[in-house]
Design a protein around this motif. Structure first.
Motif, PDB file in Angstrom:
ATOM      1  N   UNK A 183      -2.309 -23.414 -23.793  1.00  0.00           N
ATOM      2  CA  UNK A 183      -2.294 -24.877 -23.763  1.00  0.00           C
ATOM      3  C   UNK A 183      -3.623 -25.431 -23.275  1.00  0.00           C
ATOM      4  N   UNK A 184      -3.937 -26.643 -23.711  1.00  0.00           N
ATOM      5  CA  UNK A 184      -5.146 -27.311 -23.248  1.00  0.00           C
ATOM      6  C   UNK A 184      -5.112 -27.478 -21.731  1.00  0.00           C
ATOM      7  N   UNK A 185      -6.258 -27.238 -21.110  1.00  0.00           N
ATOM      8  CA  UNK A 185      -6.443 -27.477 -19.682  1.00  0.00           C
ATOM      9  C   UNK A 185      -7.157 -28.809 -19.504  1.00  0.00           C
ATOM     10  N   UNK A 186      -6.499 -29.748 -18.848  1.00  0.00           N
ATOM     11  CA  UNK A 186      -7.088 -31.052 -18.544  1.00  0.00           C
ATOM     12  C   UNK A 186      -7.631 -31.008 -17.115  1.00  0.00           C
ATOM     13  N   UNK A 187      -8.909 -31.261 -16.977  1.00  0.00           N
ATOM     14  CA  UNK A 187      -9.547 -31.230 -15.667  1.00  0.00           C
ATOM     15  C   UNK A 187      -9.888 -32.654 -15.234  1.00  0.00           C
ATOM     16  N   UNK A 188      -9.351 -33.065 -14.101  1.00  0.00           N
ATOM     17  CA  UNK A 188      -9.700 -34.370 -13.545  1.00  0.00           C
ATOM     18  C   UNK A 188     -11.128 -34.351 -13.022  1.00  0.00           C
ATOM     19  N   UNK A 189     -11.764 -35.509 -13.079  1.00  0.00           N
ATOM     20  CA  UNK A 189     -13.036 -35.701 -12.392  1.00  0.00           C
ATOM     21  C   UNK A 189     -12.668 -36.277 -11.034  1.00  0.00           C
ATOM     22  N   UNK A 190     -12.764 -35.448 -10.014  1.00  0.00           N
ATOM     23  CA  UNK A 190     -12.239 -35.822  -8.696  1.00  0.00           C
ATOM     24  C   UNK A 190     -13.074 -35.199  -7.599  1.00  0.00           C
TER      25      UNK A 190
END
Length: 274
Positions: free
Chosen positions: A188-195
Motif C-alpha cells: 500500500x502507498x505510504x503517506x508521510x506527513x510533513x511534521x
C-alpha cells in the motif's frame, strides 16, 4: 523563556504519564464486529496509522464516529471505533475516527478500518530498532497471518526528532528502513506527513525544523508509492494545539481535513484510491 520551558516540561511529562497503550477490556466485547468487514471490495479502506502522539490518542477530546462502519482493528479482532483507539497510546482523542467519518460522508469509502500503533513521544529511531519497531513488525506479521492487505499506510512523526536535532541524512535513512520493513508484506502507498513543529524548539523559527521537513519531502520525492500527507507545520496556532503540542478539537478537525485532501489528491491525479 523560563515560563515556556516549564510549560514544555509539564506538557512532556503529561504526555508520558498518559502514554499507556490502549487495550480492550471485558466491557469492550460488545463492540466486536464481524471480521468479514475486512473483505477488500474497492470501497473498504484498511489503514495502518503510526508515528508519535499526534498520530495516537493524545488529542484534546475523545471522538465517536457517527458512521457505524468506522472500525478499529486490534490484535486480530475488529471493533466499532471510538476514541481512545485500541493499539495506540494516550487516553484522549485522535484524528482517525474523524477522518473515517469524512471519508464515508464524502462517499469515498463505505467502510474504514484503522490499525493504530502510534506511540507518544517516539523518535524515528524507535521505529527502526526500538520497541516501536517490534510493535510494527508484530502487527505486520499478524496482518500477514490473516491475509489482510492494507490499502493505506499513514505516518505522522517528527516532533521528537526536531528536539533531538536529527540530521536530514539520518532521518531519511531511518525512513528507508521503515519502508523496507513495510514492503516485506505490504504494498500500500505510504503517506508521510510533513511534521516537525514543537514549541520546545526555541532556537528554530516558530519551532519548525526545516531539516526534518526537507528529509520528509525529499524522501517522498525519491521513492515510489510514497505520497505526501498533511503538512501539520501549518497548524501551529493556539487554536490548533490545546497544550502547545497536541491538537485541540479544532486542530484535529483541520488535521483530518488535510488527510482527506491528501487522499483525494491521489484520485484527482488519475490514480485509483485503492
Amino acid at each position: 523563556m523560563r515560563i515556556l520551558l516549564v510549560f514544555v516540561f509539564i506538557t512532556s511529562f503529561f504526555s508520558k504519564a498518559n502514554a499507556q497503550l490502549q487495550e480492550p477490556t471485558a466491557a469492550d466485547t460488545t463492540r466486536l464486529v464481524n471480521m468479514a468487514n475486512l473483505q477488500q471490495d474497492g470501497k473498504t479502506m484498511i489503514a495502518l496509522t503510526f508515528g508519535q502522539s499526534n498520530a495516537a490518542n493524545h488529542g484534546q477530546n475523545p471522538y465517536t464516529p457517527h458512521n457505524a462502519a468506522v472500525y478499529n482493528y486490534y490484535k486480530g479482532k475488529l471493533y466499532a471505533a471510538k476514541d481512545p483507539l485500541f493499539g495506540a497510546t494516550g487516553n484522549k482523542g485522535s484524528v482517525w475516527p474523524r477522518l473515517g467519518d469524512m471519508l464515508i460522508d464524502k462517499g469515498l469509502y463505505t467502510k474504514v478500518i484503522f490499525i493504530p500503533i502510534a506511540v507518544g513521544g517516539s523518535e524515528i529511531a524507535c521505529w527502526t530498532s526500538g520497541g516501536c519497531s517490534k510493535k510494527l513488525e508484530e502487527t505486520l506479521q499478524m496482518l500477514e497471518s490473516q491475509h489482510i492487505q492494507l490499502t493505506h499506510i499513514f505516518w505522522h512523526q517528527g516532533e521528537t526528532d526536531n528536539l533531538k536535532n536529527t540530521s536530514e541524512a539520518l532521518y531519511k535513512e531511518q525512513l528507508a528502513m521503515i519502508l523496507q520493513t513495510l514492503r516485506k508484506t505490504q504494498s500500500a502507498d505510504l503517506y508521510i506527513s510533513i511534521a516537525s513543529y514543537h514549541p520546545g524548539a526555541t532556537t528554530k523559527p516558530l519551532g519548525v525544523d526545516n531539516v526534518i521537513r526537507k528529509a520528509q519531502q525529499s524522501f517522498i520525492n525519491e521513492n515510489k508509492a510514497v505520497l505526501q500527507g498533511p503538512d501539520t507545520d501549518t497548524l501551529i496556532h493556539a487554536i490548533h494545539r490545546y497544550d502547545g503540542v497536541h491538537f485541540s478539537d479544532f486542530g484535529m478537525n483541520a488535521f483530518a481535513e488535510l488527510w482527506l485532501k491528501a487522499i483525494v489528491n491521489k484520485s484527482e491525479k488519475g490514480l485509483p484510491l485503492k
